[in-house]
Write a protein that holds these residues in place. Sequence first.
Motif, short mmCIF file in Angstrom:
data_model
loop_
_atom_site.label_atom_id
_atom_site.label_comp_id
_atom_site.label_asym_id
_atom_site.label_seq_id
_atom_site.Cartn_x
_atom_site.Cartn_y
_atom_site.Cartn_z
N LEU A 288 152.31 10.44 59.32
CA LEU A 288 150.86 10.43 59.16
C LEU A 288 150.49 10.63 57.69
O LEU A 288 150.96 11.57 57.05
CB LEU A 288 150.24 11.56 59.99
CG LEU A 288 149.97 11.26 61.47
CD1 LEU A 288 151.10 10.51 62.14
CD2 LEU A 288 149.66 12.54 62.22
N SER A 289 149.67 9.71 57.20
CA SER A 289 149.15 9.83 55.85
C SER A 289 147.67 10.20 55.98
O SER A 289 146.83 9.34 56.27
CB SER A 289 149.32 8.49 55.12
OG SER A 289 148.67 8.55 53.88
N PHE A 290 147.36 11.46 55.81
CA PHE A 290 145.97 11.92 55.97
C PHE A 290 145.29 11.65 54.64
O PHE A 290 145.02 12.57 53.86
CB PHE A 290 145.96 13.41 56.32
CG PHE A 290 144.89 13.75 57.33
CD1 PHE A 290 143.56 13.47 57.05
CD2 PHE A 290 145.21 14.31 58.55
CE1 PHE A 290 142.58 13.75 57.98
CE2 PHE A 290 144.23 14.60 59.48
CZ PHE A 290 142.91 14.32 59.21
N ASP A 291 144.98 10.36 54.38
CA ASP A 291 144.66 10.01 53.00
C ASP A 291 143.19 10.15 52.62
O ASP A 291 142.80 9.77 51.51
CB ASP A 291 145.25 8.67 52.59
CG ASP A 291 144.91 7.52 53.49
OD1 ASP A 291 143.83 7.56 54.06
OD2 ASP A 291 145.73 6.60 53.60
N GLU A 292 142.38 10.73 53.51
CA GLU A 292 141.04 11.21 53.12
C GLU A 292 140.73 12.42 53.97
O GLU A 292 140.67 12.31 55.20
CB GLU A 292 139.97 10.13 53.35
CG GLU A 292 140.04 8.98 52.37
CD GLU A 292 138.89 8.00 52.50
OE1 GLU A 292 137.77 8.40 52.85
OE2 GLU A 292 139.14 6.80 52.26
N TRP A 293 140.53 13.57 53.34
CA TRP A 293 140.06 14.75 54.06
C TRP A 293 139.27 15.63 53.10
O TRP A 293 139.57 15.71 51.92
CB TRP A 293 141.21 15.54 54.70
CG TRP A 293 142.10 16.25 53.72
CD1 TRP A 293 143.17 15.71 53.06
CD2 TRP A 293 142.02 17.61 53.29
NE1 TRP A 293 143.74 16.66 52.24
CE2 TRP A 293 143.06 17.84 52.37
CE3 TRP A 293 141.16 18.68 53.59
CZ2 TRP A 293 143.26 19.07 51.74
CZ3 TRP A 293 141.36 19.91 52.97
CH2 TRP A 293 142.40 20.09 52.06
N ASN A 294 138.24 16.25 53.66
CA ASN A 294 137.42 17.17 52.86
C ASN A 294 136.24 17.60 53.72
O ASN A 294 136.13 17.23 54.90
CB ASN A 294 136.90 16.47 51.59
CG ASN A 294 136.47 17.46 50.51
OD1 ASN A 294 136.31 18.65 50.77
ND2 ASN A 294 136.28 16.97 49.30
N VAL A 295 135.34 18.37 53.11
CA VAL A 295 134.02 18.65 53.68
C VAL A 295 133.06 17.65 53.04
O VAL A 295 133.09 17.46 51.83
CB VAL A 295 133.57 20.09 53.31
CG1 VAL A 295 132.12 20.33 53.71
CG2 VAL A 295 134.52 21.11 53.95
N TRP A 296 132.26 17.01 53.87
CA TRP A 296 131.26 16.06 53.33
C TRP A 296 130.17 15.85 54.36
O TRP A 296 130.44 15.40 55.46
CB TRP A 296 131.94 14.71 53.01
CG TRP A 296 131.01 13.61 52.55
CD1 TRP A 296 129.78 13.76 51.94
CD2 TRP A 296 131.22 12.20 52.66
NE1 TRP A 296 129.24 12.54 51.65
CE2 TRP A 296 130.10 11.55 52.09
CE3 TRP A 296 132.25 11.42 53.18
CZ2 TRP A 296 129.97 10.17 52.03
CZ3 TRP A 296 132.13 10.02 53.13
CH2 TRP A 296 131.00 9.41 52.55
N TYR A 297 128.96 16.20 54.01
CA TYR A 297 127.85 15.86 54.91
C TYR A 297 126.50 15.80 54.20
O TYR A 297 125.67 14.97 54.51
CB TYR A 297 127.78 16.82 56.10
CG TYR A 297 127.50 18.27 55.78
CD1 TYR A 297 128.50 19.09 55.27
CD2 TYR A 297 126.25 18.82 56.00
CE1 TYR A 297 128.25 20.42 54.96
CE2 TYR A 297 125.99 20.16 55.71
CZ TYR A 297 127.00 20.95 55.19
OH TYR A 297 126.75 22.26 54.90
N ARG A 298 126.29 16.63 53.19
CA ARG A 298 124.95 16.70 52.59
C ARG A 298 124.57 15.37 51.91
O ARG A 298 123.42 14.98 51.91
CB ARG A 298 124.89 17.80 51.55
CG ARG A 298 125.19 19.19 52.10
CD ARG A 298 125.33 20.16 50.96
NE ARG A 298 125.69 21.48 51.39
CZ ARG A 298 126.95 21.93 51.45
NH1 ARG A 298 127.96 21.15 51.13
NH2 ARG A 298 127.21 23.15 51.85
#
Length: 454
Positions: A288-298
Amino acid sequence: MRTSTVLLDRDFTIGHTDKRLFGGFIEHLGRCVYGGIYEPGHPTADAKGFRQDVMDLVREIGPTIMRYPGGNFVSGYNWEDGVGPVEDRPARLDYAWFSTEPNTFGTNEFIDWCKMSGIEPMLAVNLGTRGPQDAGYFVEYCNHPGGTYYSDLRKKHGYEEPHGIKFWCLGNEMDGPWQTCAKTADEYGRIAHEAAKIMRWVDGSIELAACGSSGRKMATFGAWEDTVLDHTFDHVEWISMHTYLNNYASDTPAFLASPDVMDAFIEEVVAIADSVAARRRSKKRIMLSFDEWNVWYRTRRPREARIKPGWPVAPPILEEIYNMQDALAFGGAAISLLNHADRVRSACIAQLVNVIAPIMTETGGPAWRQTIFWPFADFTNHGHGEVLRARVTSDTYDTYYFDPAGMDDEVRTKVDNVPYLKLAAVARDGGLTLFLLNRDLAEPMLVRIDARSF
Ligand code: AHR
């Protein structure tokens, strides 16, 4: 005060972390490249235009691999526009972010920047508006030693030696209706299969990642992975995953529980990949390449709301300002990655500078750290080694998490039995590092640890 207990043993392990587990992502989006890592004329810029104040912070945060050039951007990108003499490069409309892309920064600049930062480059090919042949040419330009049109073009551009790029992404979020030339799972699976064949014929040593779902809440999640891997299983090593945690509902317990939804997502993708393997009686394990992760909503907007008149160059978009809660949820997500180190062998925080990023800059001004910088630096500095299979006993709570499906709707996900303590344990050089998140908003926590064989 709440009490939790942790039992671990040096010999009970999940797996050794891959050095690519804590990587980053640079997309031609907003001010990530222009005004972020690259700003000729900035007081700290070197002769190539690379901001050294940003590079110092990048070295401090220590990502190991860097994905480029997108993201949604890549699905309309002609890589040829970004190589060769800068004065000959065309400015283009970028359909993903309604911006003008000046192309003054491209693949070779990116690779130079990675070399200076001590980071492995990871490239994505355009499987939206373009196809297998162009992907093959791109690998030839980057990795072929010489004697052919594209490898000699690289030499002509001043790069005698091949770049030797190992990790290649076969497009980006091809299941998302917002993607330039989105595809059905069969359409994408076929084109990814054919692109992979050509790319590997050009360079047999590369590793390839097929696009998984853009998120767990996509209506096609599950079926997408199954179909795509059915087409590509023999030609790829990786399937990609993306997750952005949110606190739309202003519900902090739910927000801090959201990394557990990421755990479920990872385990589901592993199950699907292994079922494709089982159907083939294959021992091959797709990683598995988790190639985008973060907190993002505002700063998240549906596609139509992104349209800005005038197609600006490097507009200040997706410039999320993070607080302490975000840093806690972010740390919880990194714990989830560590606890699946046997299958999540590569991951990229999205993104690196200005755009949903741990590092912010002012164009022409200073650079600084956001809250999420600190947990990320802790994980890159201390989160490498043997991840232990710890048994955590902790009180739990139940909650509902609002999880956006695609970029538009919101869906409620029940998350139950969320342990107040979320933990990862990493052994290295006879020592032990514990990453702990107390999800109780009111009480401190006493943690009793039985660390056997240490
Ligand atoms: O990281 C921002 C965007 O989020 C990326 O371009 C895309 O892949 C995802 O939807």
